[in-house]
Design a protein around this motif. Sequence first.
Motif, PDB file in Angstrom:
ATOM      1  N   LYS A 189      -1.726   9.890   2.826  1.00  0.00           N
ATOM      2  CA  LYS A 189      -1.360   8.880   3.805  1.00  0.00           C
ATOM      3  C   LYS A 189      -0.020   9.242   4.462  1.00  0.00           C
ATOM      4  CE  LYS A 189      -4.917   6.372   2.686  1.00  0.00           C
ATOM      5  NZ  LYS A 189      -6.051   7.240   2.613  1.00  0.00           N
ATOM      6  N   TYR A 197       2.375   7.125   6.705  1.00  0.00           N
ATOM      7  CA  TYR A 197       2.759   5.895   7.395  1.00  0.00           C
ATOM      8  C   TYR A 197       3.851   6.185   8.417  1.00  0.00           C
ATOM      9  CZ  TYR A 197       0.053   3.667   3.752  1.00  0.00           C
ATOM     10  OH  TYR A 197      -0.973   3.293   2.917  1.00  0.00           O
ATOM     11  N   ARG A 227       1.030   6.871  -6.826  1.00  0.00           N
ATOM     12  CA  ARG A 227      -0.062   7.801  -7.161  1.00  0.00           C
ATOM     13  C   ARG A 227       0.352   9.238  -6.849  1.00  0.00           C
ATOM     14  NH1 ARG A 227      -4.153   7.250  -2.973  1.00  0.00           N
ATOM     15  NH2 ARG A 227      -2.695   8.696  -2.004  1.00  0.00           N
ATOM     16  N   ASP A 228       0.937   9.470  -5.664  1.00  0.00           N
ATOM     17  CA  ASP A 228       1.308  10.826  -5.267  1.00  0.00           C
ATOM     18  C   ASP A 228       2.354  11.417  -6.216  1.00  0.00           C
ATOM     19  OD1 ASP A 228      -0.424  10.567  -3.187  1.00  0.00           O
ATOM     20  OD2 ASP A 228       1.120  10.242  -1.649  1.00  0.00           O
ATOM     21  N   GLN A 282       0.828  -1.204   0.000  1.00  0.00           N
ATOM     22  CA  GLN A 282       0.000   0.000   0.000  1.00  0.00           C
ATOM     23  C   GLN A 282       0.864   1.256   0.000  1.00  0.00           C
ATOM     24  OE1 GLN A 282      -3.437  -0.174  -0.276  1.00  0.00           O
ATOM     25  NE2 GLN A 282      -3.133   1.974  -0.798  1.00  0.00           N
ATOM     26  N   ASN A 341      -4.998   6.880   9.830  1.00  0.00           N
ATOM     27  CA  ASN A 341      -4.371   6.911   8.513  1.00  0.00           C
ATOM     28  C   ASN A 341      -5.351   6.565   7.397  1.00  0.00           C
ATOM     29  OD1 ASN A 341      -1.881   7.451   7.121  1.00  0.00           O
ATOM     30  ND2 ASN A 341      -1.783   5.289   6.608  1.00  0.00           N
ATOM     31  N   ASN A 356       2.038   1.746  -3.540  1.00  0.00           N
ATOM     32  CA  ASN A 356       0.927   2.188  -4.388  1.00  0.00           C
ATOM     33  C   ASN A 356       0.586   3.659  -4.130  1.00  0.00           C
ATOM     34  OD1 ASN A 356       0.692  -0.320  -5.578  1.00  0.00           O
ATOM     35  ND2 ASN A 356      -0.949  -1.023  -4.209  1.00  0.00           N
ATOM     36  N   ASP A 357       0.566   4.056  -2.860  1.00  0.00           N
ATOM     37  CA  ASP A 357       0.253   5.451  -2.533  1.00  0.00           C
ATOM     38  C   ASP A 357       1.323   6.395  -3.064  1.00  0.00           C
ATOM     39  OD1 ASP A 357      -2.099   4.788  -1.263  1.00  0.00           O
ATOM     40  OD2 ASP A 357      -1.212   4.716   0.739  1.00  0.00           O
TER      41      ASP A 357
END
Length: 367
Positions: free
Chosen positions: A173, A175, A104-105, A97, A167, A100-101
């Motif tokens: 996000k 982390y 995208r960012d 994840q 979160n 993936n985040d």
Amino acid sequence: MDTEQLMMKKSLYEGETWLGKPPEIEESRIEKTMEADVVVVGAGLAGVAAARAAAELGSTVLLLEKCEAPQARSGDFAVMDSRVADVWGRRDVDKVQIVNDLMRDMAYKVSQNILRRWAEEAGEAFDWYLEGYPDIPVLKTTAEVPPEGTKCWIQPRRCPAPESFENGTERFKCYQTTAWVRPTHIPVFQGNVQMLMQTGLAQCLFSAPVVKLLREKDGRVQGAVAQVGQDRYIKALARKGVVLSTGDYMSNAEMLRRFCPGMADTPQLWLGRDKNHSPSNTGDGHRMGMWIGAKLQDSPHAPCAHHMGSVFGASGFVLLNTRGLRFVNEDAPGQQIGSQIENLPDKTAWQFVDSNWPEQVRRVHPN
């Protein structure tokens, strides 16, 4: 990609003054030829790590650095599955994840393979790096005070997290994976340099800027030429390979305006200086690579320059430009807010806070 294709890529920038040309060095000016299994160009964090890893695997190493000593900066390490994660109860992180985040960012302009490898191996690499300072204390919270006389310690960022933090509901996000080596990780870095030298397989040359790479007709990079004095050079030949770890180009004004013009007027905070007291991060490696056919990643690529928000960082107070108008949703991370400030014509913003700002800041930065 064959040599003809590489040269076509190189021609994209032909005639641009920032690129320059490789120097023509007469053989009579090369006073010595040195050989090693691996030649590492640049003795920063990446270069020292590469040299230590190669030496620990049994390879001889020649490390070349333009400054008078190894160079390193920063102090934040995003790690997963490091031994320090157990101290903070932060081991079970969804690495897929995270990748993936981040993809995208970053608008999918980065390599997913590199990000995935970072997520999978960062913890192990951080533990390996800490071997340079094996007795470093690991504090349990962001607010904990280190023992008196402690030279260097590790502290978590935002631990414990604010009560209101969840979160899964965050637009951006966050982390909880960051290890903060305070007040600086330089003692750990210096310990890694010592471990490298203790292998007995490494030679280091300082004040020896590499000025060109040597490439065979089949495309293999066989070595480098470094300047060791006025009109004096050495040739460094690599039996196995050359590692290019020469840092960024934030102190090269021409390259900055060519590839990252929005960062051209960002304050320069870098401390690395060569023997002439000139900034060391001038894009040497980028240009040397391109001289022999490498291609620089298309811009916009990630610049090593940012101010991470405003006076109160990424706290969600009102931001106005110099015309008195809002220009961004303030509920964003520091990098994104910094990018928006950089987009303003005068790169200037005012931040307005509530009278009870200490209470508000504690909600974002509880420690």
